[in-house]
Every structure is written in C-alpha cells, then in structure tokens.
Design an enzyme around this catalytic site. Structure first.
Site, mmCIF file in Angstrom:
data_model
loop_
_atom_site.group_PDB
_atom_site.id
_atom_site.type_symbol
_atom_site.label_atom_id
_atom_site.label_comp_id
_atom_site.label_asym_id
_atom_site.label_seq_id
_atom_site.Cartn_x
_atom_site.Cartn_y
_atom_site.Cartn_z
ATOM 1 N N LEU A 197 -4.897 8.695 8.213
ATOM 2 C CA LEU A 197 -5.939 8.146 8.206
ATOM 3 C C LEU A 197 -5.697 6.538 7.944
ATOM 4 O O LEU A 197 -5.015 6.183 6.842
ATOM 5 C CB LEU A 197 -7.176 8.770 7.308
ATOM 6 C CG LEU A 197 -7.726 10.062 7.949
ATOM 7 C CD1 LEU A 197 -8.290 10.901 6.937
ATOM 8 C CD2 LEU A 197 -8.450 10.076 9.146
ATOM 9 N N ASN A 206 -5.207 7.182 -5.688
ATOM 10 C CA ASN A 206 -6.147 8.364 -5.512
ATOM 11 C C ASN A 206 -5.310 9.635 -5.887
ATOM 12 O O ASN A 206 -5.097 10.644 -5.126
ATOM 13 C CB ASN A 206 -6.287 8.505 -3.893
ATOM 14 C CG ASN A 206 -4.921 8.575 -2.973
ATOM 15 O OD1 ASN A 206 -4.147 7.969 -3.453
ATOM 16 N ND2 ASN A 206 -5.397 9.188 -1.710
ATOM 17 N N HIS A 224 0.857 -1.210 0.069
ATOM 18 C CA HIS A 224 0.073 0.009 0.140
ATOM 19 C C HIS A 224 0.868 1.190 -0.164
ATOM 20 O O HIS A 224 1.597 1.458 1.100
ATOM 21 C CB HIS A 224 -0.783 0.024 1.239
ATOM 22 C CG HIS A 224 -1.831 0.952 1.250
ATOM 23 N ND1 HIS A 224 -3.078 1.197 1.592
ATOM 24 C CD2 HIS A 224 -1.615 2.479 1.280
ATOM 25 C CE1 HIS A 224 -3.687 2.280 1.612
ATOM 26 N NE2 HIS A 224 -2.848 3.117 1.341
ATOM 27 N N HIS A 273 -4.230 -1.049 5.879
ATOM 28 C CA HIS A 273 -3.719 -0.064 7.274
ATOM 29 C C HIS A 273 -4.785 -0.116 8.444
ATOM 30 O O HIS A 273 -5.291 0.517 8.910
ATOM 31 C CB HIS A 273 -3.670 1.186 6.869
ATOM 32 C CG HIS A 273 -4.774 1.915 5.999
ATOM 33 N ND1 HIS A 273 -6.235 1.664 6.083
ATOM 34 C CD2 HIS A 273 -4.652 2.660 4.794
ATOM 35 C CE1 HIS A 273 -6.782 2.485 5.214
ATOM 36 N NE2 HIS A 273 -5.911 2.878 4.395
ATOM 37 N N HIS A 301 -10.330 0.300 2.011
ATOM 38 C CA HIS A 301 -9.814 1.399 3.122
ATOM 39 C C HIS A 301 -11.186 1.405 3.979
ATOM 40 O O HIS A 301 -12.470 1.806 3.829
ATOM 41 C CB HIS A 301 -9.855 2.923 2.745
ATOM 42 C CG HIS A 301 -9.761 3.870 3.800
ATOM 43 N ND1 HIS A 301 -8.566 4.724 3.827
ATOM 44 C CD2 HIS A 301 -10.245 4.358 4.623
ATOM 45 C CE1 HIS A 301 -8.732 5.542 4.654
ATOM 46 N NE2 HIS A 301 -9.629 5.292 5.364
ATOM 47 N N HIS A 325 1.612 5.356 -1.649
ATOM 48 C CA HIS A 325 1.076 6.570 -2.442
ATOM 49 C C HIS A 325 2.499 7.145 -2.682
ATOM 50 O O HIS A 325 3.272 7.588 -2.189
ATOM 51 C CB HIS A 325 0.430 7.580 -1.651
ATOM 52 C CG HIS A 325 -0.818 7.426 -0.738
ATOM 53 N ND1 HIS A 325 -2.017 7.103 -1.592
ATOM 54 C CD2 HIS A 325 -0.982 6.430 0.372
ATOM 55 C CE1 HIS A 325 -2.913 6.789 -0.474
ATOM 56 N NE2 HIS A 325 -2.319 6.205 0.400
ATOM 57 N N LEU A 326 2.452 7.141 -4.517
ATOM 58 C CA LEU A 326 3.613 7.761 -4.897
ATOM 59 C C LEU A 326 3.181 9.093 -5.716
ATOM 60 O O LEU A 326 4.153 9.758 -5.931
ATOM 61 C CB LEU A 326 3.888 6.939 -6.218
ATOM 62 C CG LEU A 326 4.852 5.648 -5.836
ATOM 63 C CD1 LEU A 326 4.993 4.844 -7.037
ATOM 64 C CD2 LEU A 326 6.042 5.791 -5.185
ATOM 65 N N ARG A 327 1.862 9.460 -5.831
ATOM 66 C CA ARG A 327 1.665 10.716 -6.341
ATOM 67 C C ARG A 327 1.783 11.138 -7.785
ATOM 68 O O ARG A 327 2.181 9.924 -8.339
ATOM 69 C CB ARG A 327 2.103 12.053 -5.245
ATOM 70 C CG ARG A 327 2.276 11.874 -3.828
ATOM 71 C CD ARG A 327 0.666 11.635 -3.599
ATOM 72 N NE ARG A 327 0.578 12.033 -2.049
ATOM 73 C CZ ARG A 327 -0.443 11.458 -1.267
ATOM 74 N NH1 ARG A 327 -1.463 10.831 -1.787
ATOM 75 N NH2 ARG A 327 -0.220 11.516 0.131
ATOM 76 N N ASP A 373 1.614 2.434 3.528
ATOM 77 C CA ASP A 373 0.730 3.598 3.337
ATOM 78 C C ASP A 373 1.550 4.970 3.686
ATOM 79 O O ASP A 373 0.989 6.049 4.021
ATOM 80 C CB ASP A 373 -0.264 3.624 4.398
ATOM 81 C CG ASP A 373 -1.676 4.751 4.085
ATOM 82 O OD1 ASP A 373 -1.581 5.189 2.794
ATOM 83 O OD2 ASP A 373 -2.406 4.940 5.137
ATOM 84 N N LYS A 407 -9.255 -0.686 -5.695
ATOM 85 C CA LYS A 407 -9.311 -0.022 -4.394
ATOM 86 C C LYS A 407 -10.426 0.547 -4.433
ATOM 87 O O LYS A 407 -11.160 1.347 -5.054
ATOM 88 C CB LYS A 407 -8.143 0.939 -4.276
ATOM 89 C CG LYS A 407 -8.121 1.799 -3.362
ATOM 90 C CD LYS A 407 -7.812 1.216 -1.824
ATOM 91 C CE LYS A 407 -8.057 2.113 -0.865
ATOM 92 N NZ LYS A 407 -6.783 2.377 0.050
ATOM 93 N N HIS A 419 2.930 14.526 1.712
ATOM 94 C CA HIS A 419 2.285 15.629 1.680
ATOM 95 C C HIS A 419 3.452 16.779 1.981
ATOM 96 O O HIS A 419 4.151 16.558 2.735
ATOM 97 C CB HIS A 419 1.112 16.005 2.428
ATOM 98 C CG HIS A 419 0.019 15.116 2.291
ATOM 99 N ND1 HIS A 419 -0.921 15.254 1.183
ATOM 100 C CD2 HIS A 419 -0.410 13.843 2.747
ATOM 101 C CE1 HIS A 419 -1.972 14.373 1.207
ATOM 102 N NE2 HIS A 419 -1.813 13.538 2.356
#
Ligand code: NCD
Ligand code: ZN
Length: 351
Positions: A224, A46, A18, A179, A141, A20-22, A252, A104, A256
């Site tokens: 979250l 996302n 899980h 998560h 999620h 996030h690479l953006r 996860d 997802k 940011h």
C-alpha cells in the site's frame, strides 16, 4: 560514452527516506540489509503499539542501535506516529532534542498497523501548526480510507479531499507525500513550489498492477499504496530520473514473513532493502539517466530535510548478474526479497 554504456558510477552514500525496520528478531534480521548500503533512514513508527511519544522514540532508537552489527555505521532518523491525542509540546521537545526528525500521519485504517491514526484532521491541527512554527516536517501516507472510494483512486482523492485543504490551512508546514504511485501525485508535487516533496519507492518504479494480478495473484507484489496502471509507473520513473529536487527515494521496504503474506488475507508490504540500489541502477540506466541516481537517492532527500549529504560514497559496477538471496531467514519465518523480474547487473561496493 552515452549514459546507457556506463559501467561504473560512484555516488554519495544513499539514504532511505521511508523504511520499516520492525522490532525484536525481525529488526535484527533486516537492519543489516539496509545498513550495508544506506547511511541514514527515516524509520516508520507503525509498531504495535506505535511509537507515539518522544520517550518511545528514544527506546526504539536504542533497540535499533543495539541491533546494528558492530562493523556497520547507520543513523536511524526517528519519527513520531501522529494520533488525535498527540501533545504538541512533546512533539516540539522531541524535535528540539534531536530525537524525532519528523512526524508521521497515517489516516486511520489506511495500512498495516494504522488503527491509531487520524480520523478527524481538525483534532491534529494544533500539532501541525506547532510543527510549521518549528520547521518540523510531516510525512504523510496519502490515501483516503472511505469504503466507497476505489482502492486505485485513494491517493488521487486524498490530494483533493485532504492535502489541498490541509496545505491551505497550514501553508508553512513542510510535507513529504510518501510513496507516491500516481501521475496525479507527481503533477501535484511538480505544481507546488513550496514546502512539498514526495518519496518514491523502488518497487513502484518497476511494477504496475498487472504484476500483482495477471496470471495468478502475486502476494509478494502487494503493498500500500497498491501499484497502479503502467502510465502511472512511467510518470513515477520520469519524476525520479528528472533530477527534480522535490522527488527522492523512500523505499518503503516493509518486511512481513511469508506465512503472513501468503494467506487468504495477506499483509501489505514489499521487502526491497537487500537489492534496492541494484534495482534502481537498472531503472535509471534503462532511462539513460544513471548520473541522476545520485540526486534521487543521495542528495534531494537530505536537502529537503535540511541535512548534509553523506560524506562516504558507494560505487555501482556493471557486470554479470548479481545474486541476491530470494529470502532472508528470521526466527519468525522467511521474508521474501523483492523480485524485479529481470537480472540485476549492478553490484554495490561501499567505499
Ligand atoms: C507498510 C507496512 O507493512 O508497515 N506496508 C506497505 O504496504 N507499504 C505500511 C505502509 O507504509 O503503508
Ligand atoms: Zn511504509
């Protein structure tokens, strides 16, 4: 030699189930932090707009591979963001062609960029039934979003209100509850012997809700699902170090920039990619369970996904505290790296 006295451990190269690479400049900046230690990762969809179709997943995978430094090997495993309009045929074709490993599910409004998520679970049932038929897993999620449910209860309520009924309706669907943050989720997964697994993040093995709130608010610990009481954290550690095949690593890691984290309404997400393996070695070593790290980080995940473990290995070596940067720079601003609050003695070498 007892486990706590071990000074070196070689394990199969880990995977992150899980991540996030953006996109754009942020992708460029954060991708090497994962690719340095990890062989593969399940890539969260996302983005804005989200990665909904097979065609969008193809494009995103190309952008990821283009951002990968030439001297690194890494395989992104793509996911499709489930919406109420998702076409079962598109999902099935994406799975058959190998472009999408999983779908997802975000309940609408649950977290960062989840506005296009699911409100009415009946509307996505045809997609879920198709996935069950073709053996494609669903990453969930697991939090309800009702305004009247306390944020610390949202995962436990999700299990009763959504997950149990869903699993009754589509029992052959392979589900990863992502998560997990509660004893309730650990118990639910342990009591379920078919088609259900859970990922656990690095930070939820280390922080509880006091870390976020005591002595002043700490936005860099806000994510979250939000971290819960200490008892829940202990349950997560016990599950992770147990070797139980149903629990595996999904960091996860969710970068940011500091300006987006440090404001009156700051974003949810903790960036753990750079120091995850060193953090995990500390957690497993403290539990006297270092030899179980390989199952958690490198074996249980591929097993659930029906993939072979990585052939390559990494070696963790105990020594003087390892210096990790406090943040990484991106053209959009600095991104703060997770601070576990203790020294990290385990350095990582790729073999
Ligand atoms: C994630 C993000 O920033 O995309 N944030 C987080 O707190 N984990 C979204 C998510 O996985 O919930
Ligand atoms: Zn996430």
């Amino acid at each position: 030699m007892t486990d706590k006295n071990m000074t070196s451990l070689t394990i199969r190269r880990p995977d992150d189930w899980h991540l996030h690479l953006r996109d754009g400049a942020m992708l460029q900046a954060v991708l090497p932090e994962t690719a340095r230690h990890f062989g593969r990762a399940i890539i969260m969809p996302n983005l804005v707009p989200p990665v909904v179709t097979a065609a969008q997943a193809v494009d995103y995978r190309e952008r990821i591979m283009a951002a990968l430094p030439g001297d690194m090997t890494f395989k992104p495993l793509m996911t499709l963001y489930l919406t109420e309009e998702t076409d079962p045929d598109d999902v099935a074709a994406a799975h058959a062609s190998g472009i999408a490993t999983a779908v997802k599910l975000y309940p609408a409004g649950a977290t960062t960029n989840s506005a296009s998520g699911v409100r009415d679970f009946e509307k996505v049932r045809p997609v879920l039934e198709r996935m069950a038929d073709i053996g494609m897993p669903l990453c969930i999620h697991g939090e309800v979003t009702d305004g009247d449910i306390d944020i610390f209860d949202r995962e436990a309520v999700f299990i009763d209100k959504v997950l149990r009924p869903l699993r009754k309706k589509v029992p052959d669907l392979r589900i990863i509850m992502e998560h997990v943050t509660t004893q309730d989720a650990v118990d639910y997964v342990r009591d379920t012997h078919k088609n259900l697994a859970a990922t656990i993040t690095t930070h939820h093995l280390i922080i509880n809700r006091n870390h976020i709130l005591v002595g002043g608010i700490k936005p860099h610990f806000y994510c979250l699902p939000v971290a819960k009481r200490e008892g829940h954290r202990i349950a997560l550690v016990q599950a992770a170090v147990s070797g139980d095949k149903r629990f595996f690593l999904g960091t996860d890691s969710a970068p940011h920039t500091d300006p987006l984290k440090l404001q009156a309404c700051g974003c949810a997400g903790i960036f753990t990619a750079p120091n995850t393996m060193s953090c995990l070695a500390e957690v497993f070593n403290a539990a006297g369970a270092l030899p179980k790290l390989e199952a958690f980080a490198s074996l249980n995940g591929p097993r659930f996904y029906g993939l072979a473990p990585n052939e390559a290995t990494i070696t963790l070596t105990k020594g003087d505290p390892v210096a990790y940067p406090t943040h990484i720079d991106t053209p959009d601003g600095p991104v703060t790296v997770f601070d576990p609050g203790f020294d990290l003695h385990w350095s990582v070498t790729s073999n």
